[in-house]
Scaffold this motif. Structure first.
Motif, mmCIF file in Angstrom:
data_model
loop_
_atom_site.group_PDB
_atom_site.id
_atom_site.type_symbol
_atom_site.label_atom_id
_atom_site.label_comp_id
_atom_site.label_asym_id
_atom_site.label_seq_id
_atom_site.Cartn_x
_atom_site.Cartn_y
_atom_site.Cartn_z
ATOM 1 N N THR A 23 0.810 -1.209 0.000
ATOM 2 C CA THR A 23 0.000 0.000 0.000
ATOM 3 C C THR A 23 0.847 1.264 0.000
ATOM 4 O OG1 THR A 23 -0.154 -0.135 2.388
ATOM 5 C CG2 THR A 23 -1.949 -1.103 1.124
ATOM 6 N N SER A 24 2.116 1.114 -0.287
ATOM 7 C CA SER A 24 2.943 2.323 -0.312
ATOM 8 C C SER A 24 2.847 2.976 -1.689
ATOM 9 C CB SER A 24 4.399 1.979 0.000
ATOM 10 O OG SER A 24 4.987 1.408 -1.145
ATOM 11 N N ALA A 28 2.523 1.582 -5.616
ATOM 12 C CA ALA A 28 1.485 2.059 -6.538
ATOM 13 C C ALA A 28 2.123 2.529 -7.829
ATOM 14 C CB ALA A 28 0.696 3.185 -5.890
ATOM 15 N N LEU A 90 -3.242 -3.602 -8.048
ATOM 16 C CA LEU A 90 -3.373 -2.150 -8.009
ATOM 17 C C LEU A 90 -4.621 -1.750 -7.220
ATOM 18 C CD1 LEU A 90 -1.880 0.302 -9.055
ATOM 19 C CD2 LEU A 90 -3.314 0.279 -11.054
ATOM 20 N N CYS A 97 -4.582 1.892 0.497
ATOM 21 C CA CYS A 97 -4.012 3.194 0.831
ATOM 22 C C CYS A 97 -5.091 4.239 1.042
ATOM 23 C CB CYS A 97 -2.984 3.625 -0.199
ATOM 24 S SG CYS A 97 -3.631 4.549 -1.553
ATOM 25 N N ARG A 101 -5.779 6.482 4.764
ATOM 26 C CA ARG A 101 -5.672 7.921 4.505
ATOM 27 C C ARG A 101 -6.984 8.631 4.796
ATOM 28 N NH1 ARG A 101 -1.297 9.859 0.401
ATOM 29 N NH2 ARG A 101 -2.610 11.686 0.212
ATOM 30 N N ASN A 175 -7.961 14.567 -3.427
ATOM 31 C CA ASN A 175 -7.103 13.428 -3.703
ATOM 32 C C ASN A 175 -7.817 12.112 -3.374
ATOM 33 O OD1 ASN A 175 -4.794 12.181 -4.472
ATOM 34 N ND2 ASN A 175 -3.691 12.546 -2.569
ATOM 35 N N PHE A 178 -10.558 11.411 -5.839
ATOM 36 C CA PHE A 178 -10.007 10.905 -7.091
ATOM 37 C C PHE A 178 -9.693 9.417 -6.995
ATOM 38 C CE2 PHE A 178 -6.347 9.725 -9.648
ATOM 39 C CZ PHE A 178 -6.835 10.014 -10.907
ATOM 40 N N HIS A 179 -8.992 9.032 -5.925
ATOM 41 C CA HIS A 179 -8.590 7.629 -5.812
ATOM 42 C C HIS A 179 -9.797 6.719 -5.600
ATOM 43 C CE1 HIS A 179 -4.615 9.436 -5.436
ATOM 44 N NE2 HIS A 179 -4.166 8.267 -5.859
ATOM 45 N N LEU A 465 -5.098 19.174 -7.424
ATOM 46 C CA LEU A 465 -3.950 19.760 -8.120
ATOM 47 C C LEU A 465 -3.873 21.271 -7.942
ATOM 48 C CD1 LEU A 465 -3.917 17.762 -11.482
ATOM 49 C CD2 LEU A 465 -2.265 17.643 -9.638
ATOM 50 N N VAL A 493 2.917 20.408 0.807
ATOM 51 C CA VAL A 493 3.567 19.911 -0.399
ATOM 52 C C VAL A 493 4.560 20.981 -0.816
ATOM 53 C CG1 VAL A 493 3.213 19.119 -2.737
ATOM 54 C CG2 VAL A 493 1.399 18.860 -1.042
ATOM 55 N N PHE B 227 -2.912 17.119 -17.424
ATOM 56 C CA PHE B 227 -3.410 15.796 -17.039
ATOM 57 C C PHE B 227 -4.934 15.752 -16.887
ATOM 58 C CE2 PHE B 227 -4.289 12.351 -14.035
ATOM 59 C CZ PHE B 227 -3.721 11.290 -14.726
ATOM 60 N N TRP B 263 -2.212 7.917 -20.154
ATOM 61 C CA TRP B 263 -2.818 8.395 -18.912
ATOM 62 C C TRP B 263 -2.119 7.767 -17.707
ATOM 63 C CZ3 TRP B 263 -6.074 6.187 -15.043
ATOM 64 C CH2 TRP B 263 -6.704 7.128 -14.240
ATOM 65 N N ALA B 267 -0.023 9.588 -14.799
ATOM 66 C CA ALA B 267 -0.388 9.389 -13.395
ATOM 67 C C ALA B 267 0.847 8.938 -12.630
ATOM 68 C CB ALA B 267 -1.508 8.360 -13.261
ATOM 69 N N LEU B 270 2.956 11.962 -11.855
ATOM 70 C CA LEU B 270 2.494 12.741 -10.706
ATOM 71 C C LEU B 270 2.841 12.024 -9.400
ATOM 72 C CD1 LEU B 270 -0.932 14.065 -12.015
ATOM 73 C CD2 LEU B 270 1.205 15.298 -11.771
ATOM 74 N N ALA B 274 5.920 12.776 -5.977
ATOM 75 C CA ALA B 274 5.659 12.775 -4.540
ATOM 76 C C ALA B 274 6.366 11.607 -3.858
ATOM 77 C CB ALA B 274 4.155 12.717 -4.293
#
Ligand code: HEM
Lengths: 521, 313
Positions: A23-24, A28, A90, A97, A101, A175, A178-179, A465, A493, B227, B263, B267, B270, B274
């Motif tokens: 899960t890091s 990913a 994945l 993850c 989070r 974020n 999105f995930h 973003l 960030v 993106f 894509w 991804a 990005l 990080a």
């Protein structure tokens, strides 16, 4: 690498270690890249789910290599075990993850801004100035300048007041959205595939019919949870297929301009007839099922009599286009012919032209300006009796013999209205030219789920973003008649434009203090 | 004006724009070339300010280099204007949006990329990617000429307003990806030079462009802009259109596969930014791989792989 080394631990610790690795973010990242690589072969080799005929051709062209590639799943990459393994990993990694989070985030949303660090100079951007205003006024101005941040004010020993502010919580929310939405999309796609179906069928115009039931399909595939009893009972009659092409002598002559299939349909047995008019990009919807015009072509009508004078065949025969000029290939099977069954294999040219000095004609244009059919003839056993279903586009010649004229094959050339004699004494007439439409009929339930999922994901992505998670600290203390103000900012960030942002903030801050004129120290 | 005249004008304009862009590229290369032996700006100013004995020759190459850069920028602007005429007249000649086949896509995408560059030159002063943008743009325009087709109406499959939305999204994100890739190349070159070149050997134009950290930031911002647009074009607008046209929103058609690969790689970019150990060099390389997959989708898949998106022919 050292912290990644497998520690010599017991099973529980190993499991925990494995889970943490899986899960890091680094994992990913690797899985994402692996997924990209794994997707490549599917675009280079023909895929059964996309174009089954191309796969068969590949087997014919590469008899040695193809079975080996087939074992590796190269002709069904996106349902192969190794591709599934990558994206399932994945998924697990993603869920693994997102969950922790989300909890961290929920806590963070309720938490107060962290208290100011002792030494502002250590932070990436900080500044100090003096003012005549009282600390209270400074704090009030700070609140104003900080806008919508979450703000805490703390009094410390010796007249020191500290302001801690945090904003930009939406970034992590975006974020997470999105995930999560990636998971939603994948689930939606999976459900749609499991309960969906898709088939294709060829229908000729001037009255060709189709009723939605399994035996009528030329090709059919469905998800494992779909039952053919669920096929909605609609039926259609095709009146006319229209195909227009860029005319001779114009730019891009022969390029397709319009395809249209019109006729009538009933949504349910007993319902009134309704008209339909399907064009490319404009399917007909019946309930959750949609009917698309995927292609069209020519269907010459043949009338065949056998040696005994009986009409043994009178039907339209679709010829499948093989190139942009609609040079098309087709098969006629005449099982009822006596004394022997007959089989024809040949081509159709919509605009036949014969170049000087060449024996064979070619097609010059896809419109039917000078239609011509050329056929070779076989006699014998069509092999229809052994119960196996046979494609109407393949002539099994294993038990048939081709009619010859000396050394040369017998070839029959026909234009509409013409009749030719067959070697066994019968006749074949090309009575008229019709067209056919190839429809795709499909239903994918829950299409909206992946759609809304990906749209939500996009919005979340844009939030994550653009939003800056920012912490700001301000410390004031009296020094004589003046107030010393220390300011520091920090981004969760790291960004390089922090000093510029600090300057912006100081300007707003001093504006609020009414100290526009005072220069920075 | 007849449609044929418009089509003629368009052809002349695109050909001229290609030539002008090539000249812009030459000017930008000259800008770098003239500055070959120059020390960074900072030091030169120190030298000139510090002593009256500033090397008299030093202002010459600076002037020449700056002038070449100025000419490059002017020519790029001119080329964009002429190309805009070419793209717009093409649209009028064909009476539809001017991106219905590969030739038109090449022209429209180059126009978008050059305009994106000119805008970003104003916003972030990114003239330093000029040689890459103009060079790449010239190549794309030249290659487009090889798949030229006369202006004409659309094939039926493209009769949809999703063509406007889907392809426009691809064009916009593609031009931003190009700028991002150009910045990533310079980031790799510059950050390597920063690590390996001793202070006293730092001459040439490379030392007159921003520090690698700054370049990296430009690259990130451009990608962060591109993106989401790519996500929209490839994973929202494309599937919606495919659902209307083919009755399935996703069918692993080669073009779809490569859009997806692009894509996923971005991804990955990005994420790499990080991830400790991946930010910087590895991330920049990923950005370049992403751009390569994007280009392959429009060149390789159109010409060599085939599939349902067969608008190249
Ligand atoms: C275990 C799986 C994953 C983990 C641990 C993970 C973690 C993260 C984290 C921590 C960020 C925020 C980076 C930042 O704050 O700058 C991020 C951003 C992002 N992730 Fe993931 N992610 C995973 C899977 C995925 C997958 C499968 C995709 C899509 C294919 C994806 C696409 C993105 C994108 C596009 C961003 C960009 C947002 C940004 O730059 O802030 N992630 N991910």
């Amino acid at each position: 690498m050292s912290d990644n080394a497998v520690p010599a631990l017991g099973r529980r610790e190993f499991t925990r270690w494995f889970w943490r690795q899986l899960t890091s973010m680094r994992t990913a990242l690797m899985l994402l890249l692996l997924l990209a690589i794994a997707a490549v072969p599917g675009s280079l080799y023909p895929q059964r789910g996309v174009d089954a005929r191309a796969v068969e051709n590949y087997f014919l062209d590469h008899p040695q290599l193809a079975p080996f590639l087939d074992k590796l799943g190269m002709f069904a990459v996106y349902s192969s075990p190794w591709f599934s393994a990558v994206y399932l990993l994945l998924m697990v990694s993603l869920v693994g993850c997102i969950l922790p989070r989300s909890f961290v985030y929920l806590k963070a949303v309720r938490a107060r801004p962290p208290r100011a660090p002792r030494n502002f100079a250590r932070l990436p951007a900080s500044s100090t100035f003096e003012t005549d205003r009282t600390p209270d006024e400074v704090v009030a101005a700070a609140r104003e300048a900080l806008g919508r941040s979450r703000v805490d004010v703390v009094d410390r020993d010796g007249d020191v007041r500290e302001v801690s502010a945090e904003k930009g919580f939406l970034r992590e929310a975006g974020n997470l959205v999105f995930h999560v939405s990636i998971v939603v999309v994948l689930i939606g796609v999976a459900v749609g595939t499991l309960y969906g179906y898709r088939g294709s069928v060829i229908v000729t115009d001037d009255g060709g019919q189709f009723a939605n039931s399994l035996p009528q399909y030329d090709e059919f595939s469905s998800g494992t949870l779909f039952s053919t009893d669920d096929l909605p009972p609609f039926a259609l009659t095709l009146d006319q297929v229209t195909a227009r092409f860029q005319p001779f002598g114009s730019p891009q002559a022969g390029a397709p301009r319009e395809f249209r299939a019109a006729g009538t349909y009933t949504a349910r047995p007993g319902d009134a007839d309704r008209r339909f008019d399907i064009t490319v990009n404009h399917p007909l919807s019946v309930g959750s099922t949609s009917i698309y015009l995927l292609g069209q072509g020519y269907a010459p009508v043949f009338k065949i009599t056998d040696a005994q004078g009986d009409v043994v065949f009178d039907d339209a025969v679709p010829f499948l286009p093989a190139d942009p000029t609609y040079t098309s290939n087709g098969i006629i099977k005449v099982p009822d012919a006596k004394p022997e069954q007959l089989g024809f294999q040949g081509f159709f040219l919509p605009t036949a032209v014969t170049q000087d000095g060449q024996e064979l004609s070619t097609s010059a244009h896809p419109a039917a300006a000078n239609p011509l059919v050329g056929l070779n003839v076989w006699h014998g056993d069509l092999g229809l009796d052994d119960g196996r279903s046979q494609s109407v586009f393949i002539l099994d010649k294993s038990k048939m013999t081709q009619y010859k004229n000396g050394d040369a094959n017998v070839r029959i050339s026909l234009q509409p209205g013409m009749t030719a004699d067959l070697p066994d004494g019968g006749t074949i007439e090309f009575t008229e030219l019709r067209q056919f439409a190839r429809f795709q009929i499909s239903s994918s339930p829950l299409v909206k789920v992946p759609l809304f999922g990906i749209v939500a994901g996009l919005l979340g992505l844009m939030v994550s973003l653009t939003v800056k998670p920012r912490r700001t600290w301000i410390r004031t203390r009296r020094e004589g008649s003046r107030t010393v103000v220390d300011v520091a900012v920090l981004d969760r960030v790291p960004r390089d434009d922090l000093p510029a942002d600090l300057d912006d903030f100081l300007e707003r801050f001093k504006d609020a203090l009414g100290e526009k004129t005072e220069e920075k120290a | 004006m007849t449609l044929e005249t418009l089509a003629q004008i368009s052809n002349y304009a695109v050909a001229s724009a290609t030539g002008i862009l090539a000249l812009a590229f030459v000017a930008y290369v000259a800008q770098w070339g003239f500055a070959r032996n120059l020390a960074p700006e900072r030091e030169r100013e120190l030298v000139t300010a510090g002593g009256s004995e500033a090397p008299s020759g030093s202002s010459d190459p600076v002037e020449r280099s700056d002038m070449a850069g100025g000419i490059g920028l002017s020519l790029t602007t001119l080329s964009a204007l002429v190309l805009a005429v070419g793209v717009v007249t093409r649209g009028f000649a064909a009476q539809r949006v001017p991106w219905g086949n590969m030739y038109e896509f090449g022209c429209a995408a180059t126009l978008a990329a050059v305009v994106a560059y000119l805008v970003l030159v104003r916003v972030w002063e990114i003239d330093w990617v000029g040689p890459i943008i103009t060079g790449f743009g010239t190549v794309v325009l030249g290659a487009s000429a090889m798949v030229y087709v006369p202006a004409g109406p659309l094939v039926p499959a493209l009769h949809s307003y999703w063509l406007v939305i889907h392809v426009l999204g691809a064009i916009i994100s593609g031009s931003a990806f190009l700028v991002g890739a150009a910045a990533s190349v310079l980031y790799l070159v510059k950050s390597r030079a920063e690590r390996t070149t001793p202070e006293d050997q730092r001459t040439g134009f490379l030392w007159r462009i921003p520090a690698s950290a700054k370049i990296d930031q430009v690259a990130y911002r451009v990608h962060a802009f591109a993106f989401p647009i790519w996500t929209f074009a490839a994973l929202i607008a494309g599937p919606i259109w495919a659902q209307y046209a083919w009755g399935r929103y996703w069918g692993w058609d080669p073009k779809e596969v490569w859009a997806f690969i692009t894509w996923v790689v971005y991804a990955g970019y990005l994420h790499a930014r990080a991830t400790a150990g991946w930010k910087g060099k590895a991330a920049a390389i990923l950005a370049l791989i992403g751009f390569a997959t994007f280009v392959f989708n429009f060149v390789g898949v159109n010409l060599f792989v085939g599939g349902m998106h067969s608008y190249a022919k």
